[in-house]
Design a protein around this motif. Structure first.
Motif, PDB file in Angstrom:
ATOM      1  N   GLU A 262       0.992  -0.953   0.039  1.00 50.96           N
ATOM      2  CA  GLU A 262      -0.006  -0.025  -0.122  1.00 50.96           C
ATOM      3  C   GLU A 262       1.030   1.236  -0.078  1.00 50.96           C
ATOM      4  OE1 GLU A 262      -0.366  -2.484   2.906  1.00 50.96           O
ATOM      5  OE2 GLU A 262      -2.167  -2.841   2.663  1.00 50.96           O
TER       6      GLU A 262
ATOM      7  N   ILE B 116       3.116   2.638   2.912  1.00 49.96           N
ATOM      8  CA  ILE B 116       2.647   2.991   3.617  1.00 49.96           C
ATOM      9  C   ILE B 116       4.619   2.719   4.500  1.00 49.96           C
ATOM     10  CG2 ILE B 116       1.557   3.070   6.551  1.00 49.96           C
ATOM     11  CD1 ILE B 116      -0.952   1.607   4.614  1.00 49.96           C
TER      12      ILE B 116
ATOM     13  N   MET C 162      -0.311   4.578  -0.475  1.00 54.31           N
ATOM     14  CA  MET C 162      -1.479   5.430   1.049  1.00 54.31           C
ATOM     15  C   MET C 162      -0.546   6.309   2.102  1.00 54.31           C
ATOM     16  SD  MET C 162      -3.937   4.146   1.823  1.00 54.31           S
ATOM     17  CE  MET C 162      -4.588   4.954   2.678  1.00 54.31           C
TER      18      MET C 162
ATOM     19  N   CYS D 172      -8.605   4.800   5.395  1.00 57.92           N
ATOM     20  CA  CYS D 172      -9.425   2.793   5.474  1.00 57.92           C
ATOM     21  C   CYS D 172     -10.568   2.613   4.322  1.00 57.92           C
ATOM     22  CB  CYS D 172      -9.757   2.027   6.678  1.00 57.92           C
ATOM     23  SG  CYS D 172      -8.102   2.169   7.819  1.00 57.92           S
TER      24      CYS D 172
ATOM     25  N   GLY E 136      -9.053  -0.153   2.343  1.00 57.82           N
ATOM     26  CA  GLY E 136      -9.664  -1.263   1.265  1.00 57.82           C
ATOM     27  C   GLY E 136     -10.599  -1.669   0.363  1.00 57.82           C
TER      28      GLY E 136
ATOM     29  N   CYS F  90      -0.945  -1.195  11.740  1.00 53.53           N
ATOM     30  CA  CYS F  90      -1.015  -0.038  10.692  1.00 53.53           C
ATOM     31  C   CYS F  90      -1.138   1.354  11.101  1.00 53.53           C
ATOM     32  CB  CYS F  90      -2.215  -0.111   9.197  1.00 53.53           C
ATOM     33  SG  CYS F  90      -2.196   1.471   8.467  1.00 53.53           S
TER      34      CYS F  90
ATOM     35  N   TYR G 123      -1.142   3.837  10.429  1.00 54.31           N
ATOM     36  CA  TYR G 123      -3.087   4.967   9.629  1.00 54.31           C
ATOM     37  C   TYR G 123      -4.305   4.081  10.460  1.00 54.31           C
ATOM     38  CZ  TYR G 123       0.209   6.954   7.224  1.00 54.31           C
ATOM     39  OH  TYR G 123       1.227   7.738   5.999  1.00 54.31           O
ATOM     40  N   SER G 124      -4.112   3.825  11.223  1.00 55.97           N
ATOM     41  CA  SER G 124      -5.622   2.892  11.775  1.00 55.97           C
ATOM     42  C   SER G 124      -6.400   3.467  12.469  1.00 55.97           C
ATOM     43  CB  SER G 124      -4.940   1.476  12.716  1.00 55.97           C
ATOM     44  OG  SER G 124      -5.995   0.633  12.829  1.00 55.97           O
TER      45      SER G 124
ATOM     46  N   GLY H  70      -6.898  -2.248  10.361  1.00 59.53           N
ATOM     47  CA  GLY H  70      -6.427  -1.827  11.741  1.00 59.53           C
ATOM     48  C   GLY H  70      -5.339  -3.031  11.948  1.00 59.53           C
TER      49      GLY H  70
HETATM   50 FE1  SF4 Z   1      -4.925   0.335   5.283  1.00 63.06          FE
HETATM   51 FE2  SF4 Z   1      -6.214   0.768   7.276  1.00 63.06          FE
HETATM   52 FE3  SF4 Z   1      -5.878  -1.437   7.315  1.00 63.06          FE
HETATM   53 FE4  SF4 Z   1      -3.523   0.975   7.421  1.00 63.06          FE
HETATM   54  S1  SF4 Z   1      -5.322   0.322   8.584  1.00 63.06           S
HETATM   55  S2  SF4 Z   1      -3.515  -0.940   6.079  1.00 63.06           S
HETATM   56  S3  SF4 Z   1      -4.832   2.170   5.475  1.00 63.06           S
HETATM   57  S4  SF4 Z   1      -6.517  -0.146   6.041  1.00 63.06           S
END
Ligand code: SF4
Length: 357
Positions: free
Chosen positions: A101, A103, A138, A151, A155, A244, A246-247, A353
């Motif tokens: 992604e 990240i 991301m 997300c 997703g 993650c 960004y969760s 998450g």
């Molecule tokens: Fe992607 Fe959200 Fe999962 Fe992080 S928590 S990998 S941003 S879906």
């Protein structure tokens, strides 16, 4: 009581309730039985084998991609499927399929785990990235939209990225590591959100048979605690456990905590929620989305444009909230300056998450 039992009891131990020979090493979270490690490995693997056989998840000769994030569910899935494939002669060609992604400090590290799994289990690995597929990472998306709705983008993009990766690998099916806790949580969320279309299909062990690549969930009845705290731990499997960065996903988090509370009081609660979900009858008057193809990219979609194209258009036009929420955006016949909304109802793509794919 035989001699071995007497000796163990004197030493303060308890015999495994299955083999009645070795010392019990754990209490199974799912059944609360006291069993030894060896018997646990056997029942854990054989239960999954039984789910595979009973539901005819695979056919001999099929090519199967395992959605691999480096997390505990997909790592255990890769390990167990390789074992069962050998032991029971499934005749499957297995591959690992990962999504990058973009990240930093999270996915780059977890992909290193998947690369080690590739060597450890001898399974070829394919990685597809958001940057290559969509032109955005991301990190870049979060920079533009902040930490709300990130997300949703992730997703939607991941779901399509997995399909695209699976088609590059020319596999027949994609196996994901969704476990019983995830399914129970999704059932609950779909009820809370009144999402009947998703409620009706989220309990299916195989989905997308009318789409490009069917997906199946061999861990549908496997408890997360048994995967993570027991099997992966005892087997010393190499997995990545950081969440993650960004969760946020507070709403899903509440549902998760609620299910964990129920499980503490009554371990069967998870299986009972799944059973209830499986037995829901959806009223015939409920309007279900009609499957078609996206006019822009050709991917399956129930709208003119698929969700990924709508979200991407929003990003590229500097209107990142385009397509967030229901009945908004380009698919509603509104060509520009669509009123921005917050919140999303899309949970099909396991917004992770702490979760695996
Ligand atoms: Fe992607 Fe959200 Fe999962 Fe992080 S928590 S990998 S941003 S879906």
């Amino acid at each position: 009581m035989d001699e071995a039992d007497t000796k163990l009891r004197k030493a303060g131990g308890r015999l495994c309730c299955i083999c009645n020979q070795r010392r019990a090493a754990l209490k199974r979270p799912k059944t609360l039985e006291q069993i030894c490690r060896e018997c646990f490995y056997e029942v854990f693997e054989e239960e999954i084998h039984q789910v595979i056989v009973d539901n005819q998840l695979f056919k001999p000769g099929e090519r199967i991609a395992i959605g691999a994030s480096g997390g505990k569910d997909s790592t255990v899935l890769a390990y167990v499927l390789s074992e069962l494939n050998r032991r029971h002669n499934y005749g499957l060609d297995l591959f690992l399929l990962s999504v990058d992604e973009g990240i930093t400090g999270y996915r780059d590290d977890s992909l290193e785990t998947v690369k080690r799994n590739e060597m450890q289990y001898g399974l070829p690995l394919k990685i597809v990235s958001y940057k290559d597929l969509y032109g955005w990472t991301m990190d870049e998306i979060v920079k533009m939209i902040g930490l709300k709705n990130n997300c949703t983008f992730c997703g939607v993009f991941r779901r399509q990225a997995l399909d695209r990766g699976a088609s590059l690998l020319e596999v027949d099916k994609l196996a994901t590591g969704h476990n019983a806790d995830d399914i129970a949580e999704t059932i609950l969320l779909n009820i809370l959100r009144g999402d009947i279309a998703r409620l009706s299909r989220c309990t299916s062990i195989t989905t997308g048979e009318d789409g490009p690549i069917p997906r199946c969930k061999p861990f549908k009845y496997t408890y997360e605690k048994e995967i993570m705290f027991t099997y992966a731990y005892f087997k010393r499997l190499d997995y990545f456990s950081t969440e993650c960065i960004y969760s946020p996903n507070a709403y899903r988090g509440f549902a998760r905590e609620f299910i964990k509370d129920l499980e503490r009081i009554r371990p069967r609660a998870i299986l009972d929620i799944i059973k209830s979900g499986e037995n829901f009858r959806i009223a015939t008057s409920t309007k279900m989305p009609e499957q078609g193809t996206c006019e822009r990219c050709g991917y399956i979609s129930s709208q003119k444009w698929c969700k990924a194209c709508v979200l991407l258009e929003g990003l590229n036009r500097g209107l990142p909230k385009l397509g967030i929420g229901r009945n908004k955006g380009l698919n509603n016949g509104r060509k520009k300056d669509v009123k921005q909304t917050s919140g999303t109802k899309s949970i099909e793509s396991k917004q992770c998450g702490t979760l695996d794919f």
